[in-house]
Enzyme design. Structure first.
Site, PDB file in Angstrom:
ATOM      1  N   HIS A  79     -48.912 -23.616 -27.760  1.00 24.10           N
ATOM      2  CA  HIS A  79     -48.472 -24.920 -27.244  1.00 24.10           C
ATOM      3  C   HIS A  79     -48.506 -25.087 -25.723  1.00 24.10           C
ATOM      4  O   HIS A  79     -48.546 -26.212 -25.238  1.00 24.10           O
ATOM      5  CB  HIS A  79     -47.042 -25.253 -27.700  1.00 24.10           C
ATOM      6  CG  HIS A  79     -46.818 -25.203 -29.158  1.00 24.10           C
ATOM      7  ND1 HIS A  79     -47.604 -25.874 -30.068  1.00 24.10           N
ATOM      8  CD2 HIS A  79     -45.885 -24.537 -29.894  1.00 24.10           C
ATOM      9  CE1 HIS A  79     -47.161 -25.643 -31.288  1.00 24.10           C
ATOM     10  NE2 HIS A  79     -46.134 -24.835 -31.216  1.00 24.10           N
ATOM     11  N   ASP A 240     -50.070 -16.622 -31.514  1.00 25.78           N
ATOM     12  CA  ASP A 240     -49.389 -15.352 -31.753  1.00 25.78           C
ATOM     13  C   ASP A 240     -48.948 -15.159 -33.199  1.00 25.78           C
ATOM     14  O   ASP A 240     -49.198 -14.107 -33.801  1.00 25.78           O
ATOM     15  CB  ASP A 240     -48.210 -15.184 -30.803  1.00 25.78           C
ATOM     16  CG  ASP A 240     -47.273 -16.383 -30.755  1.00 25.78           C
ATOM     17  OD1 ASP A 240     -47.475 -17.361 -31.517  1.00 25.78           O
ATOM     18  OD2 ASP A 240     -46.320 -16.362 -29.949  1.00 25.78           O
TER      19      ASP A 240
END
Length: 485
Positions: A79, A240
């Site tokens: 993000h 991740d």
């Protein structure tokens, strides 16, 4: 010896694993910290990520001895907005996933686009964490920086750019921007045009690579900084949590509960997932499928705060929590606002406290507050028709706490598995890099390198966990009154 490097560039640090190319055996590791951040305004200088990567890589390389790095995979925090100018320079510090200052701009965007349209076209209802909210914030609050903006990257994209000189991303990380459709694998530029109809947005976005895509070859300057030979393959990389799922080799139906800076619960799916409520993000994964995902902001910070208040370390906090009975307070752990549910202005709420409250009860409430938030997320995933009947894994730093895994098993009413994998994100990045270098399907190699279960934590019988969870849901609902405060 030929090796691959898997990199986890998280909010807190950069971790590097060197693994043998042919077997996946761990050869060496290295780690270096990132500057600390403090939400709601959470920012980092991308140069700090690069310097940490160089330091962590050097530590791993020195520990490994005579090895030849043939491929590198980068997984990073999702993000974050990395704004570059026309020369490829960073305009301002990156706004991270846990920066919630763009909540007002995000609310305006959702009102303009429509919540249903966002979910239909991107698989997710964006929150203030998403990149698109931060782009809107940049225009509203720093117009001079917005005017200079020429390229929008995510954190893992930026490190790939420093390694190869190319602007590229992948579908897993792009799924968290608010302007990419992982089902159609296309950017949805119409959402960015709501921010500015006159910008050439297509020219500002990195190419989205497939799971077996190659971002490029390691450039000579980057190779010199890392202390290795140039020419190593740099794979597409990814987000991740998506890399973590690959590193664990999870199958459809498995649930992964990750207890770190944030809390995350994910599973895999072969078909796109769309949640009109916005609870579940229907992101792409690293194998060409989908990764239904629920992320909370309040993970380790909750147990850190209660350990500080009780003046104990984390081992003692865990012991206290396990010693508690079924009575006592419950905690809606939205300490610094929350992403899921979307309550950026909320704060924590400790309910049912009396003069007889004990340290044990407070410790259990803290751990349960984190656990219950993710159990609610898992219910949201199951409610969309996704299989969740496989193995339930607990990973991340918080999963080293016996209280966390035990209270999770109690709440689920089923065993919870742990694996002897210190860094599943870096492991997943290494799997991807090795698959690309060997020319094998990413999913196939992920299954081949799947780590064995370390231990199973069984739920305790005779506990009133279901009643406590029901009370938690009631208390959490009260915080809706604080939304947008």
């Amino acid at each position: 010896m030929p090796v691959v490097a898997g990199v986890d560039s998280s909010t807190q640090s950069c971790k590097v694993e060197l693994r043998e190319l042919s077997t996946g055996r761990l050869v060496a590791t290295g780690s270096a910290p990132h500057p600390p951040t403090e939400p709601p305004r959470s920012e980092q200088d991308p140069e700090a990520w690069w310097q940490a990567l160089v330091r962590a890589f050097g530590i791993a390389r020195e520990a490994a001895g005579a090895v030849r790095v043939e491929a590198i995979g980068i997984a990073g925090q999702c993000h974050g907005l990395v704004p570059l100018d026309a020369d490829g320079g960073v305009i301002r510090p990156a706004k991270l996933w846990n920066d919630t200052t763009a909540a007002p701009e995000l609310a305006e965007l959702v009102a303009a686009v429509g919540a249903e349209r966002f979910v239909e076209t991107t698989g997710s209802l964006p929150t203030a964490a998403f990149t698109i909210a931060k782009v809107a914030w940049l225009r509203a609050h720093e117009p001079e920086h917005f005017a200079a903006l020429r390229t929008i990257l995510l954190p893992h994209d930026y490190l790939g750019y420093r390694l190869t000189g190319r602007f590229a991303t992948d579908r897993s990380d792009a799924s968290g921007t608010g302007y990419f459709d992982p089902a159609a694998n296309v950017y949805r530029l119409e959402h960015l045009r709501r921010i500015d109809p006159d910008r050439d947005w297509a020219s500002m976005l990195p190419e989205v690579l497939p799971p077996d895509g190659v971002a490029g070859s390691l450039a000579p300057e980057a190779a010199a900084a890392l202390g290795i030979e140039p020419g190593a393959v740099v794979s597409a990389g990814g987000g991740d949590q998506h890399a973590s799922a690959l590193g664990l080799g999870i199958c459809e139906g498995d649930l992964v509960f990750s207890f770190g800076t944030s809390g995350v619960v994910v599973t895999t799916a072969s078909e796109p997932v769309r949640d009109p409520s916005g609870t579940v993000s229907g992101t792409g994964d690293l194998t060409g499928g989908f990764l239904p995902l629920v992320c909370t902001l309040n993970g380790a910070k909750v147990t850190d705060a209660f350990a500080r208040l009780l003046a104990v370390d984390h081992d003692e906090l865990s012991r206290l929590a396990l010693a508690a009975g079924d009575d006592g307070p419950v905690l809606a752990a939205f300490l610094d606002g929350e992403r899921t549910p979307d309550r950026p202005g909320a704060s924590g709420l400790l309910a049912d406290i009396t003069t007889g409250v004990t340290r044990e009860q407070l410790a259990r409430a803290a751990v349960e507050g984190v656990v219950f938030g993710l159990v609610a997320g898992a219910e949201g995933i199951a409610g969309l028709g996704c299989r969740t009947d496989g193995t339930a894994f607990a990973i991340g730093g918080g999963a080293r706490s016996e209280a966390t895994t035990q209270l999770l098993a109690d709440a689920l009413g089923r065993p919870v598995a742990t694996v002897d994998v210190a860094e599943p994100v870096a492991r997943g990045a290494a799997v991807q890099a090795a698959a690309v270098r060997l020319g094998r399907p990413v999913a196939e190699l992920g299954e081949a390198w799947r780590p064995p279960v370390h231990r199973l934590v069984e739920p305790r019988s005779g506990r009133a966990t279901a009643a406590r969870y029901a009370r938690y849901r009631e208390v959490a609902a009260v915080t809706e009154l604080d939304r947008g405060r």
